[in-house]
Enzyme design. Structure first.
Site, PDB file in Angstrom:
ATOM      1  N   GLU A 175     -14.711   3.875   9.311  1.00 40.00           N
ATOM      2  CA  GLU A 175     -15.248   4.925  10.186  1.00 40.00           C
ATOM      3  C   GLU A 175     -15.060   6.329   9.615  1.00 40.00           C
ATOM      4  OE1 GLU A 175     -13.207   4.754  13.916  1.00 40.00           O
ATOM      5  OE2 GLU A 175     -14.134   2.840  14.506  1.00 40.00           O
TER       6      GLU A 175
ATOM      7  N   TYR B 192     -10.317 -10.138   9.335  1.00 34.96           N
ATOM      8  CA  TYR B 192     -10.588 -10.689   8.003  1.00 34.96           C
ATOM      9  C   TYR B 192     -10.863 -12.196   8.086  1.00 34.96           C
ATOM     10  CZ  TYR B 192      -8.912  -6.196   6.400  1.00 34.96           C
ATOM     11  OH  TYR B 192      -8.756  -4.845   6.205  1.00 34.96           O
TER      12      TYR B 192
ATOM     13  N   HIS C 183      -0.881  -0.071   5.583  1.00 32.62           N
ATOM     14  CA  HIS C 183      -1.395   0.910   6.547  1.00 32.62           C
ATOM     15  C   HIS C 183      -0.409   2.046   6.840  1.00 32.62           C
ATOM     16  CE1 HIS C 183      -4.564  -2.099   8.320  1.00 32.62           C
ATOM     17  NE2 HIS C 183      -4.502  -2.122   6.997  1.00 32.62           N
TER      18      HIS C 183
ATOM     19  N   TYR D 112      -9.346   7.603  19.592  1.00 31.81           N
ATOM     20  CA  TYR D 112     -10.397   7.098  18.707  1.00 31.81           C
ATOM     21  C   TYR D 112     -10.540   5.574  18.721  1.00 31.81           C
ATOM     22  CZ  TYR D 112     -11.449  11.803  17.837  1.00 31.81           C
ATOM     23  OH  TYR D 112     -11.853  13.100  18.072  1.00 31.81           O
TER      24      TYR D 112
ATOM     25  N   GLN E  39       0.816  -1.215   0.000  1.00 35.45           N
ATOM     26  CA  GLN E  39       0.000   0.000   0.000  1.00 35.45           C
ATOM     27  C   GLN E  39       0.851   1.266   0.000  1.00 35.45           C
ATOM     28  OE1 GLN E  39      -2.441  -0.662   3.468  1.00 35.45           O
ATOM     29  NE2 GLN E  39      -3.737  -2.153   2.424  1.00 35.45           N
TER      30      GLN E  39
END
Ligand SMILES: [Ca+2]
Length: 414
Positions: A287, A308, A191, A297, A127
């Protein structure tokens, strides 16, 4: 690579499910809108992954809404290569990062420049790559740009922020310096977070991720780590004045908020001035949050998602004192990446709505927000078969959207 990318369809007009003619609405008030949210079922009809209950009515699967204004998404180009971040230049052209490590400039009629040279090497595995981008408020004078990228380090990879000066000829950048790194580096290619915005005080807010592994995930709760955070830094990468953990020896002073999983969406509410974010949850836990200084949070302590694998995350709790509830969540996920509030004049009924580029959802989500709560949801461009990566409001009041497949759309009234 897809051969489709070679097929340029600049100028192609794609008519969307617009209904009726232009609305007569003159203005949309800050926290109120004339949107009809009565009597319509939610846009999501698929079964949820979990049977978790929301903390309050409307936190998920809110009533569907439909734009009254006739709008269209026009494909300006398909010539981009894995675009990731988009922002406007002062003259209205668009500055776009591409994941593999390039920046291009697109005009609003779909012309795309050659890649800008001089950028640092990025680690584009997984990513990672060249991620979010923003320009200096004084860009006209100093030509400074700021961007996020994933960087290979001796002991792993990390999210890094750099600044550089775009040459007048726009073919290269000079004076490149890395101003901040999310510590610790970690051997993962997932991430990274990666959005970046200027705030009103001339400082930068930057989002990171917790790098996905079970071993690094708890660092989202660790105030000595830059992972799973929103940070607020100066243009030199120093902690910004007024940050919530300033003077706390047990925290990094650049941290603004924490307990995040992977934040790829950041936007300022045009009326309240609040910072909002979108983050990827696990299976069923995407979210939207309203980010307040110093708040937690919740990830990975609380989540509306599951692993997953189908296993529960941690103790399988969704609410806990001291941990912030999301304003809104999705189950199943839509994979929310970049986002922006709309403050333009082209489509008055969209004013102060939040638009989110959804990857796996293959649409642009439109959320109608009143008093910091979501009161309506619509899916735009859902027939395009695209993975939407980022969205920005152009200087002309249209929305510009990029897709992983390489398209740039102009989304506006017909
Ligand atoms: Ca959360």
């Amino acid at each position: 690579m897809k051969t489709l990318l070679n097929f340029v369809v600049a100028g192609t007009v794609i008519a969307l499910s617009a209904c009726g003619s232009s609305t007569n609405e003159k203005t949309a008030d800050a926290q109120a809108s004339a949107t009809d949210t009565s009597g319509k079922g939610p846009v999501e009809s698929k079964k949820a992954n979990s049977d978790y209950k929301p903390a309050f009515a409307g936190q998920t699967r809110i009533a569907g809404v439909k734009s009254k204004t006739a709008y269209e998404g026009k494909v300006l180009t398909e010539a981009l290569k894995f675009p990731w971040g988009i922002t406007s230049l002062p003259d209205g052209r668009l500055l776009i990062t591409e994941k593999l490590g390039t920046i291009r400039i697109a005009s609003t009629d779909g012309k795309v420049s050659d890649p800008v040279t001089g950028l640092p090497k990025v680690n584009a595995a997984g990513q990672g790559g060249l991620l979010g981008i923003t320009i200096d408020p004084a860009f006209d004078k100093n030509r400074m740009i700021y961007f996020v990228f994933s960087e290979a380090r001796p002991d792993g990879n990390n999210t890094a922020v750099a600044k550089a000066k775009l040459s007048v000829e726009e073919n290269t950048v000079t004076d490149v310096s890395v101003i901040w790194r999310a510590i610790p580096a970690h051997k993962s290619t997932l991430h990274y977070g990666g959005r970046i915005l200027f705030d009103k005080t001339g400082n930068l807010v930057v989002s990171t991720g917790e790098r996905s592994d079970l071993s690094s995930r708890p660092l989202a709760q660790d105030l000595k780590s830059g992972l799973g955070k929103v940070v607020r830094i100066t243009t030199d990468g120093k902690p910004a004045a007024g940050n919530p953990f300033a003077g706390n020896a047990d925290a990094l002073p650049e941290i603004y908020s924490y307990g995040h999983r992977n934040v790829q969406g950041l936007a300022w509410h045009p009326v309240t001035g609040d910072l909002w974010e979108a983050e990827f949850g696990p299976r069923g836990g995407d979210e939207i949050n309203r980010v307040q200084a110093g708040k937690n949070y919740g990830w990975p302590t609380i989540t509306y998602g599951i692993e997953y694998s189908g296993d529960k995350v941690g103790a399988a709790i969704q609410q806990k004192d001291g941990l912030e509830q999301p304003v809104y969540y999705w189950d199943p996920v839509i994979s929310p990446s970049g986002m922006t509030f709309y403050s333009g004049d082209l489509i008055p009924e969209w004013k102060n709505n939040l638009f989110i580029a959804a990857l796996s959802g293959s649409h642009v989500a439109r959320l109608v927000i009143e008093n910091n709560k979501v009161v309506g949801e619509e899916r735009l461009l859902s027939g395009e078969g695209q993975r939407f990566r980022d969205i920005t409001q152009g200087r002309d009041g249209a929305l510009y959207v990029i897709t992983e497949q390489g398209r740039l759309y102009r989304l506006a009234n017909k």
